[in-house]
Motif scaffolding. Structure first.
Motif, PDB file in Angstrom:
ATOM      1  N   ASN A   7       2.290 -17.032   0.402  1.00 59.93           N
ATOM      2  CA  ASN A   7       1.035 -17.150   1.158  1.00 59.93           C
ATOM      3  C   ASN A   7       1.034 -16.213   2.372  1.00 59.93           C
ATOM      4  N   GLU A   8       1.205 -14.916   2.121  1.00 63.61           N
ATOM      5  CA  GLU A   8       1.295 -13.935   3.206  1.00 63.61           C
ATOM      6  C   GLU A   8       0.251 -12.838   3.053  1.00 63.61           C
ATOM      7  N   LEU A  12       0.998  -8.886   4.751  1.00 64.51           N
ATOM      8  CA  LEU A  12       1.524  -7.913   3.786  1.00 64.51           C
ATOM      9  C   LEU A  12       1.120  -6.466   4.094  1.00 64.51           C
ATOM     10  N   PRO A  13      -0.147  -6.163   4.387  1.00 65.45           N
ATOM     11  CA  PRO A  13      -0.481  -4.764   4.715  1.00 65.45           C
ATOM     12  C   PRO A  13       0.255  -4.264   5.955  1.00 65.45           C
ATOM     13  N   LEU A  14       0.407  -5.111   6.960  1.00 64.13           N
ATOM     14  CA  LEU A  14       1.130  -4.715   8.167  1.00 64.13           C
ATOM     15  C   LEU A  14       2.600  -4.469   7.857  1.00 64.13           C
ATOM     16  N   PHE A  15       3.153  -5.299   6.998  1.00 63.70           N
ATOM     17  CA  PHE A  15       4.556  -5.144   6.606  1.00 63.70           C
ATOM     18  C   PHE A  15       4.783  -3.810   5.888  1.00 63.70           C
ATOM     19  N   ALA A  16       3.880  -3.481   4.970  1.00 64.17           N
ATOM     20  CA  ALA A  16       4.011  -2.222   4.230  1.00 64.17           C
ATOM     21  C   ALA A  16       3.877  -1.013   5.156  1.00 64.17           C
ATOM     22  N   GLN A  17       2.979  -1.111   6.141  1.00 62.45           N
ATOM     23  CA  GLN A  17       2.788  -0.001   7.066  1.00 62.45           C
ATOM     24  C   GLN A  17       4.053   0.301   7.865  1.00 62.45           C
ATOM     25  N   ARG A  18       4.854  -0.716   8.165  1.00 64.64           N
ATOM     26  CA  ARG A  18       6.079  -0.490   8.928  1.00 64.64           C
ATOM     27  C   ARG A  18       7.281  -0.203   8.037  1.00 64.64           C
ATOM     28  N   LEU A  19       7.338  -0.846   6.870  1.00 65.36           N
ATOM     29  CA  LEU A  19       8.517  -0.689   6.023  1.00 65.36           C
ATOM     30  C   LEU A  19       8.546   0.647   5.299  1.00 65.36           C
ATOM     31  N   ASP A  36       6.961 -13.079  -5.321  1.00 60.62           N
ATOM     32  CA  ASP A  36       5.853 -13.973  -4.977  1.00 60.62           C
ATOM     33  C   ASP A  36       6.246 -15.402  -5.353  1.00 60.62           C
ATOM     34  N   ASP A  37       6.516 -16.210  -4.350  1.00 60.67           N
ATOM     35  CA  ASP A  37       7.051 -17.557  -4.560  1.00 60.67           C
ATOM     36  C   ASP A  37       5.927 -18.565  -4.792  1.00 60.67           C
ATOM     37  N   GLY A  38       5.106 -18.311  -5.799  1.00 62.78           N
ATOM     38  CA  GLY A  38       4.041 -19.252  -6.147  1.00 62.78           C
ATOM     39  C   GLY A  38       2.934 -19.314  -5.117  1.00 62.78           C
ATOM     40  N   SER A  39       2.533 -18.176  -4.568  1.00 64.07           N
ATOM     41  CA  SER A  39       1.487 -18.153  -3.537  1.00 64.07           C
ATOM     42  C   SER A  39       0.172 -18.695  -4.080  1.00 64.07           C
ATOM     43  N   ARG A  40      -0.569 -19.381  -3.189  1.00 62.73           N
ATOM     44  CA  ARG A  40      -1.846 -19.975  -3.591  1.00 62.73           C
ATOM     45  C   ARG A  40      -3.039 -19.291  -2.908  1.00 62.73           C
ATOM     46  N   ASP A  41      -2.775 -18.242  -2.131  1.00 61.83           N
ATOM     47  CA  ASP A  41      -3.869 -17.509  -1.512  1.00 61.83           C
ATOM     48  C   ASP A  41      -4.067 -16.178  -2.241  1.00 61.83           C
ATOM     49  N   ALA A  42      -4.530 -15.163  -1.548  1.00 61.39           N
ATOM     50  CA  ALA A  42      -4.807 -13.871  -2.179  1.00 61.39           C
ATOM     51  C   ALA A  42      -3.583 -12.962  -2.226  1.00 61.39           C
ATOM     52  N   THR A  43      -2.405 -13.500  -1.991  1.00 64.59           N
ATOM     53  CA  THR A  43      -1.194 -12.679  -1.994  1.00 64.59           C
ATOM     54  C   THR A  43      -1.002 -11.903  -3.300  1.00 64.59           C
ATOM     55  N   PRO A  44      -1.149 -12.510  -4.491  1.00 68.49           N
ATOM     56  CA  PRO A  44      -0.981 -11.731  -5.736  1.00 68.49           C
ATOM     57  C   PRO A  44      -1.932 -10.546  -5.825  1.00 68.49           C
ATOM     58  N   ALA A  45      -3.176 -10.740  -5.405  1.00 67.86           N
ATOM     59  CA  ALA A  45      -4.139  -9.638  -5.457  1.00 67.86           C
ATOM     60  C   ALA A  45      -3.766  -8.540  -4.458  1.00 67.86           C
ATOM     61  N   VAL A  46      -3.304  -8.926  -3.283  1.00 67.89           N
ATOM     62  CA  VAL A  46      -2.901  -7.936  -2.277  1.00 67.89           C
ATOM     63  C   VAL A  46      -1.713  -7.133  -2.790  1.00 67.89           C
ATOM     64  N   LEU A  47      -0.745  -7.789  -3.403  1.00 70.16           N
ATOM     65  CA  LEU A  47       0.421  -7.090  -3.949  1.00 70.16           C
ATOM     66  C   LEU A  47       0.014  -6.132  -5.069  1.00 70.16           C
ATOM     67  N   GLY A  49      -2.849  -4.624  -5.373  1.00 74.27           N
ATOM     68  CA  GLY A  49      -3.488  -3.472  -4.751  1.00 74.27           C
ATOM     69  C   GLY A  49      -2.487  -2.538  -4.095  1.00 74.27           C
ATOM     70  N   MET A  50      -1.449  -3.099  -3.475  1.00 75.13           N
ATOM     71  CA  MET A  50      -0.422  -2.273  -2.841  1.00 75.13           C
ATOM     72  C   MET A  50       0.358  -1.468  -3.867  1.00 75.13           C
ATOM     73  N   ARG A  51       0.546  -2.014  -5.077  1.00 75.62           N
ATOM     74  CA  ARG A  51       1.305  -1.312  -6.103  1.00 75.62           C
ATOM     75  C   ARG A  51       0.606  -0.022  -6.564  1.00 75.62           C
ATOM     76  N   ARG A  52      -0.716  -0.015  -6.484  1.00 70.33           N
ATOM     77  CA  ARG A  52      -1.439   1.178  -6.927  1.00 70.33           C
ATOM     78  C   ARG A  52      -1.156   2.375  -6.018  1.00 70.33           C
ATOM     79  N   ASP A  53      -0.880   2.106  -4.745  1.00 71.40           N
ATOM     80  CA  ASP A  53      -0.613   3.186  -3.788  1.00 71.40           C
ATOM     81  C   ASP A  53       0.866   3.366  -3.481  1.00 71.40           C
ATOM     82  N   TRP A  54       1.690   2.453  -3.955  1.00 69.82           N
ATOM     83  CA  TRP A  54       3.116   2.500  -3.609  1.00 69.82           C
ATOM     84  C   TRP A  54       3.931   2.281  -4.882  1.00 69.82           C
TER      85      TRP A  54
END
Length: 301
Positions: A7-8, A12-19, A36-47, A49-54
């Motif tokens: 549920n992050e 997540l975008p801030l983490f990627a910008q620094r890492l 992804d430890d069974g997130s119930r928010d938009a975490t899977p969708a955010v991840l 989207g991040m994979r397409r650019d990273w």
């Protein structure tokens, strides 16, 4: 990199910008394995989207929330690097320290490099006090090989990762399990930062559970405490019996039930405490005998 996520969606975008800049500057090939430890928010969708650019980002999704330590286990079992760094996504552990960890491991040929928090002013007073009590207790019970104020931000060599994945741990606590290996290790100090976004995933209940798993998984001291409490209770009963006989001899016996009530309550509480301590160990045995997997992977990119 092994990064447990639950549920992050906000951080997540801030983490990627620094890492990502930190890893790109290392000059080595790398992968970032987000569990992804069974997130119930938009975490899977955010991840996704991040994979397409990273392209270096790799995602493992667990079917349900298995807990932080089990998510780490899932990541360690799938990590392929010569070195593996585990880090939380909340940015309280600065990614910039990773370069220092890698340099120290290479220069001194270390298998483990712990990130040690030397400045915890960003934590709440309650968190600082409870963390201090936890590490003092663990170092006293388990041993001083456990680094003070070292969490799950660490670098492991392939040798260390392979050794960890071979252990049949059902309730792992890696901040104790890694020092138990006895491999050459070092420390890199850093100042703990404020959580970048979102809310802590370690409330009081999980902190208590972690402390219980740490004690019951790495020491038989609680069982010995139960034994000593039983001895103390017996000694107290002898003292109370002597006091009663002395009062009877001096004729100071006062009819009443107070002393009897106190004695019964004390002994009953002592017995329940001892049974509870035994129950913690029986529960661990029961979990191990069942042989159920600690986590279930539903998808892996």
């Amino acid at each position: 990199m092994v990064v447990p996520v639950f549920n992050e969606q906000d951080v997540l975008p801030l983490f990627a910008q620094r890492l990502r800049p930190v890893l790109d500057r290392l000059g080595v090939s790398y992968e970032v394995l987000a569990v992804d430890d069974g997130s119930r928010d938009a975490t899977p969708a955010v991840l996704a989207g991040m994979r397409r650019d990273w392209p270096a980002l790799r995602v493992v999704r667990l079917r349900r929330n298995a807990g932080h330590q089990n998510a780490l286990t899932a990541g360690l079992h799938r990590a392929r690097g010569c070195y593996v760094v585990s880090i939380d996504v909340d940015l309280q552990d600065p990614p910039e320290v990773i370069a220092d960890m890698l340099d120290l491991a290479r220069e001194e040929r270390l298998d483990v490099v712990h990130g040690v928090r030397t400045d915890r002013r960003t934590d709440s007073p309650f968190k600082r006090v409870t963390a201090g009590l936890y590490y003092r207790l663990i170092r006293r019970v388990v041993g001083t090989a456990v680094p003070r104020h070292a969490g799950d931000f660490r670098l492991l060599s392939r040798t260390a990762v392979d050794a960890l994945t071979e252990l049949p741990e059902h309730l792992p606590v890696y901040r104790l399990l890694v020092p138990w290996l006895g491999l050459p290790s070092g420390e890199v100090p850093y100042a703990r930062e404020v959580r970048a976004a979102g809310r802590s995933k370690y409330p009081l209940a999980r902190m208590v559970r972690l402390a219980l798993d740490s004690l019951t998984g790495f020491s038989a001291a609680p069982l010995r405490v139960a034994t000593w409490l039983g001895c103390a209770g017996i000694a107290l009963c002898f003292v109370m019996g002597g006091a009663v006989l002395a009062a009877y001899a001096w004729g100071n016996v006062v009819p009443g039930w107070t002393s009897m009530f106190v004695a019964l309550v004390f002994l009953g509480a002592l017995q329940l405490l001892c049974l509870g301590l035994l129950g913690e160990y029986v529960a661990r045995i029961f979990t191990a005998v069942q042989g159920r997997p600690a986590y279930v992977v539903t998808e892996e990119s």
